[in-house]
Design a protein around this motif. Structure first.
Motif, PDB file in Angstrom:
ATOM      1  N   THR A 120      12.987  37.469  -5.872  1.00 53.11           N
ATOM      2  CA  THR A 120      13.475  36.375  -5.836  1.00 53.11           C
ATOM      3  C   THR A 120      14.901  36.868  -5.566  1.00 53.11           C
ATOM      4  N   GLY A 121      15.403  37.746  -5.635  1.00 52.85           N
ATOM      5  CA  GLY A 121      16.673  38.234  -5.793  1.00 52.85           C
ATOM      6  C   GLY A 121      17.065  38.350  -7.766  1.00 52.85           C
ATOM      7  N   CYS A 138      14.313  35.795 -13.053  1.00 54.28           N
ATOM      8  CA  CYS A 138      12.156  37.534 -13.394  1.00 54.28           C
ATOM      9  C   CYS A 138      11.675  36.961 -13.317  1.00 54.28           C
ATOM     10  N   ILE A 139      10.731  37.271 -12.294  1.00 51.54           N
ATOM     11  CA  ILE A 139       9.394  36.308 -13.091  1.00 51.54           C
ATOM     12  C   ILE A 139       8.392  37.879 -13.343  1.00 51.54           C
ATOM     13  N   GLY A 140       8.514  38.824 -12.896  1.00 48.93           N
ATOM     14  CA  GLY A 140       8.208  40.273 -14.365  1.00 48.93           C
ATOM     15  C   GLY A 140       6.769  40.652 -12.822  1.00 48.93           C
TER      16      GLY A 140
ATOM     17  N   ARG B 114       6.933  31.239 -14.355  1.00 37.18           N
ATOM     18  CA  ARG B 114       8.420  31.378 -13.463  1.00 37.18           C
ATOM     19  C   ARG B 114       7.917  30.471 -12.044  1.00 37.18           C
ATOM     20  N   LEU B 115       6.675  30.009 -11.975  1.00 38.11           N
ATOM     21  CA  LEU B 115       5.598  29.910 -10.593  1.00 38.11           C
ATOM     22  C   LEU B 115       6.841  29.082  -9.806  1.00 38.11           C
ATOM     23  N   VAL B 116       7.296  28.179 -10.175  1.00 41.30           N
ATOM     24  CA  VAL B 116       8.790  27.186  -9.225  1.00 41.30           C
ATOM     25  C   VAL B 116       9.587  28.377  -9.108  1.00 41.30           C
ATOM     26  N   VAL B 117      10.357  29.237  -9.519  1.00 42.16           N
ATOM     27  CA  VAL B 117      11.261  30.057  -9.508  1.00 42.16           C
ATOM     28  C   VAL B 117      10.731  30.579  -8.857  1.00 42.16           C
ATOM     29  N   ALA B 118       9.771  31.494  -8.154  1.00 45.00           N
ATOM     30  CA  ALA B 118       9.438  32.457  -7.039  1.00 45.00           C
ATOM     31  C   ALA B 118       8.992  31.913  -5.906  1.00 45.00           C
ATOM     32  N   MET B 119       9.010  30.041  -6.051  1.00 49.48           N
ATOM     33  CA  MET B 119       8.889  29.637  -4.599  1.00 49.48           C
ATOM     34  C   MET B 119       9.766  29.280  -3.786  1.00 49.48           C
ATOM     35  N   THR B 120      11.016  28.795  -5.286  1.00 48.13           N
ATOM     36  CA  THR B 120      12.402  28.348  -4.943  1.00 48.13           C
ATOM     37  C   THR B 120      13.469  29.300  -4.880  1.00 48.13           C
ATOM     38  N   HIS B 121      13.032  30.797  -4.970  1.00 50.63           N
ATOM     39  CA  HIS B 121      14.451  31.945  -4.252  1.00 50.63           C
ATOM     40  C   HIS B 121      14.075  32.539  -3.055  1.00 50.63           C
ATOM     41  N   PHE B 122      14.215  32.830  -2.891  1.00 51.80           N
ATOM     42  CA  PHE B 122      13.493  34.288  -1.552  1.00 51.80           C
ATOM     43  C   PHE B 122      14.875  35.001  -1.237  1.00 51.80           C
ATOM     44  N   ASN B 123      13.928  36.343  -1.572  1.00 51.47           N
ATOM     45  CA  ASN B 123      14.579  37.330  -1.009  1.00 51.47           C
ATOM     46  C   ASN B 123      14.776  38.200   0.370  1.00 51.47           C
ATOM     47  N   GLY B 129       8.767  38.723  -1.281  1.00 52.13           N
ATOM     48  CA  GLY B 129       8.832  37.656  -0.330  1.00 52.13           C
ATOM     49  C   GLY B 129       8.958  37.338   0.321  1.00 52.13           C
ATOM     50  N   TRP B 130       7.963  37.750   1.527  1.00 56.96           N
ATOM     51  CA  TRP B 130       7.857  37.752   2.410  1.00 56.96           C
ATOM     52  C   TRP B 130       6.110  37.327   2.398  1.00 56.96           C
ATOM     53  N   ASN B 131       5.833  37.940   1.634  1.00 59.49           N
ATOM     54  CA  ASN B 131       4.152  37.638   1.353  1.00 59.49           C
ATOM     55  C   ASN B 131       4.083  36.423   1.301  1.00 59.49           C
TER      56      ASN B 131
END
Lengths: 240, 401, 126
Positions: A120-121, A138-140, B114-123, B129-131
């Motif tokens: 996530t950065g 951070c998603i942990g 924070r599933l939404v965070v995982a979907m909206t923040h991409f590194n 991240g690719w996955n």
């Protein structure tokens, strides 16, 4: 020039005078507080130099100071699940039996693997080289912990309530040494550096050729841990 | 072909099966909620072994999900009629297992909310991240693929979409393998061989799952797989299992060749406690040698159930292999100062121990429950049963050997 | 069926909303503000935008290192912590909790941030 104006002018010149002597003060204090509203600058890179010859085996003043400064105080039943931002490692060379001790923490790499792998950065490097975790995103997932060559990161396994107001930390996120970023931004040294009774740790700006740390790195042989990985660490060691 | 209505008994049985699956999903979710609420303190995972049993389950499901689609790819990409009949079932299993695996990995996060965070923040530099893009993409492509196969008007599209799915699944497994392959710091992982190894493993595990599901579906409908077809598919499974053996051997032999990895290999293969036991006994004997004997030994391979047992053993071996790979890889001490002996309060220089706790095991089981329930309901409401037309297959030269 | 729905929409809903305006029958959060005085913006704006102000500031401070911003979570706590508990959460009339539980909006801040004013953390070496 009215009286008021003159007063303003005098105050301004006094201010200028202070700025003029600031470089001298700067050398003494290592760092200056960054003015409000100003972002961390790429022209600086904060780093640390540890002289392992001075670091005493059995002394862990830096570890205690870190715990107090950063509010690491939770009771953890399983020590394997406890968070450790800085730890003392005792080393022994099996070939000749030489023993020494050193503090190990986040090495604040210029090319941090934890930042590369973070989905996530949240794992990020500030402009001035301090590697941090943005706990807001951070998603942990703990991928950074898998990637870190120094085991510098910890995952918080349980709810916390007794944080230091300046050092937020909590359940389900990964954390590590922040180089006491809240102190550095105020112009202070990291707590561990300040606490070391032997003066074995030097903190400063690696990019400033006049800083104590930069001069010492230029003059003596220093080591980056796992230099083979070419991570360009901000924490250097002497006498490993 | 006329449709025979289901008998009452069969109907009751179906609801029992579906209810069983739903119950497993429910306790899996309860375990996840418990972990989420109390924190990972209730698991056996810690700051030394950061990925545990949930990751073994999740990675098995995800890798097998991409592998099971291989059955469809042989049909559509390589034009084998025998496998074409099995393509819809293979697509369904792929979606079901992917859903199960992703659910486990998501629910194990420290901040699963924070599933939404995982979907909206991409590194973009993160393999993880690719996955995050590859997994949902897989769902989409396979769903479209199923549609092109099951909707007659869309049939002409099934070949190109099938091809896209084939490419995507190769990328997906490469991505999964690379999660580990790019970890430069750890002795166990940094290796380019991991990506192709994961692809081969996916072939074997996916086909093993497929064989079991196929057998159960045929038995449910009081049918048996035609011997010629069974023979062909079991041979393929044997080839895949042997190929996995080859890759694992290469992985360990290259490690032994690099002097600094010898200590790690010693640990995994000889004196690492549970890990050598799981490696030699679990993966090599139960998961590789025994299945190969069951599949190829003339007396055994003809026996009823030998293929299903072999498939089950391959899956068991897969779990052993992943446990050794994921947990064994972390249990071996990280070399921070190569050549030095280390000790600290943070377990530096010491072999770590990991004792899985019930919640994490149940969470992993819940992932399998999701895959199971989705498959059970899918095959019931839609037409997924492979319908073999033997004369047609023979004419196409698909069952001659 | 459709007529019933139309009746519900046209008749009952405005009545419900109106009674909400009327205010008597609808429960409201009880907020106890310990330190009266000027906030960094008018109350109306704070109620509506505090989350955006804090989010904007948090990203600037954490990611860019900008200190001394006008909006700051610790600033909120200094003024708004209850005199009795020293905290902005913990009771139904605590400053943050009162509105958030009223509006059923999950409070995420306090998983990591210290909700007590002037709190001094101890340290226990791990």
């Amino acid at each position: 020039m009215s009286n008021n104006d003159r007063r303003g002018f005098l105050a301004a010149s006094a201010g200028l005078g202070l700025v003029a002597i600031a470089p001298g003060v700067h050398l003494m204090q290592v760092a200056q507080a960054r003015p409000a509203g100003e972002p961390a600058s790429k022209l600086q890179r904060w780093g640390m130099l540890v002289d392992t010859a001075k670091c005493a085996t059995g002394c862990d003043a830096c570890v205690s100071a870190c715990a107090t400064e950063n509010g690491i105080n939770e009771k953890v039943a399983d020590p394997r699940q406890a968070a450790q931002w800085i730890r003392k490692i005792d080393l022994k060379d099996p070939k000749n039996g030489r023993q020494h001790s050193l503090p190990m923490m986040c090495q604040h790499c210029a090319e941090p693997p934890c930042v590369d792998v973070c989905p996530t950065g949240a794992s990020m490097k500030r402009a001035d080289g301090i590697v941090l975790v943005d706990r807001h995103i951070c998603i942990g997932c703990r991928y950074c912990m898998m990637a870190c060559p120094y085991k510098a990161r910890s995952f918080v396994h349980q709810p916390l309530t007794q944080q230091n107001p300046e050092v937020p930390r909590g359940l389900g996120c990964v954390e590590s040494c922040t180089l006491c970023v809240h102190r550095v931004d105020k112009g202070q040294k990291p707590a561990c550096v300040e606490a070391c009774p032997e003066g074995a740790m030097v903190f400063g700006d690696l990019e400033d050729p006049n800083s104590d740390i930069a001069r010492r790195i230029a003059q003596t042989a220093t080591t980056q841990v796992r230099a083979d990985l070419k991570l360009n660490t901000g924490v250097r060691y002497q006498g490993i | 072909m006329s449709l025979v209505p289901f008998s009452r008994r069969e109907e009751t049985l179906f609801y029992m099966v579906a209810g069983f699956g739903a119950a497993i999903v429910a306790i899996g979710l309860a375990a996840a909620l418990y972990m989420e609420h109390s924190g990972h303190v209730v698991t056996g995972m810690n700051n030394q072994i950061v990925w545990g049993l949930p990751h073994v389950f999740a990675i098995f499901l995800i890798v097998a999900a991409s592998g099971v689609l291989n059955v469809a790819s042989i049909g559509s990409v390589f034009g084998k009629v025998l496998y074409k009949k099995r393509a819809p079932l293979s697509g369904l299993l792929c979606i079901a297992m992917l859903a199960g695996g992703l659910a486990v990995i998501m629910l194990d996060l420290g901040r699963a909310d924070r599933l939404v965070v995982a979907m909206t923040h991409f590194n973009p530099t993160s393999v993880f991240g690719w996955n995050v893009i590859l997994y949902p993409g897989m769902f989409g492509i396979v769903a479209v693929y199923l549609w092109t196969m099951m909707e007659r008007r869309m049939n002409p599209w099934s070949k190109p979409v099938g091809f896209a799915a084939f490419i995507w699944r190769l990328l997906l497994t490469t991505g999964t393998g690379s999660i580990f392959g790019f970890l430069v710091a750890r002795q166990a992982y940094q290796s380019a061989v991991l990506a192709p190894m994961f692809i081969i493993m996916s072939f074997a595990w996916g086909l093993a799952v497929f064989m079991i599901v196929q057998r159960v579906m045929f038995a449910w409908n009081a049918m048996t797989v035609a011997p010629a077809i069974r023979n062909r598919m079991k041979n393929l499974l044997g080839v895949f299992v042997a190929a996995v053996f080859y890759f694992v051997a290469v992985y360990h032999l290259t490690n032994l060749y690099f002097a600094k990895q010898v200590a790690f290999e010693r640990f995994i293969l000889l004196d690492g406690g549970i890990f050598p036991v799981l490696f030699w006994g679990g993966w090599l004997f139960l998961g590789t040698i025994l299945p190969l004997l069951l599949l190829y030994l003339p007396g055994l391979s003809a026996m009823c159930g030998s293929v299903a047992i072999a498939s089950g053993l391959v899956i068991l071996g897969a779990f052993c292999q992943l446990y050794v790979f994921i947990i064994g890889g972390q249990a071996f001490p990280l070399e921070i100062f190569p050549g030095m002996e280390m000790s600290s309060s943070f377990f530096d220089g010491r072999v770590d121990t990991y004792t899985p706790s019930w919640p994490e095991f149940i969470l992993g089981l819940g992932g399998i429950g999701i895959a199971f329930t989705m498959t059970a309901i899918g095959v019931r409401v839609l037409r997924f049963l492979p319908e073999d037309d033997l004369t047609h297959l023979e004419a196409a030269g698909n069952v001659t050997d | 069926m459709r007529r019933a729905a139309t009746f519900l929409l046209l008749g009952v809903l405005p009545w419900l909303t109106f009674s909400a305006w009327a205010g008597d029958s609808v429960p409201k959060p009880t907020i106890r503000i310990a330190t009266e005085g000027k906030c960094i913006a008018p109350a109306e704006e704070m109620r509506r935008n505090h989350m955006d102000m804090l989010k904007h500031q948090r990203d600037k401070t954490l990611r860019q290192g900008i200190r001394g911003e006008k909006a700051s979570l610790n600033g909120c706590i200094e003024c708004h912590a209850a005199k009795s508990t020293g905290s902005v959460i913990g009771h139904d009339d605590s400053f943050c909790q009162s509105c958030h539980s009223y509006a059923a909006v999950k409070l995420d801040c306090w998983d990591c941030h210290q909700p007590k004013a002037g709190y001094k953390a101890t340290g226990v070496k791990p």
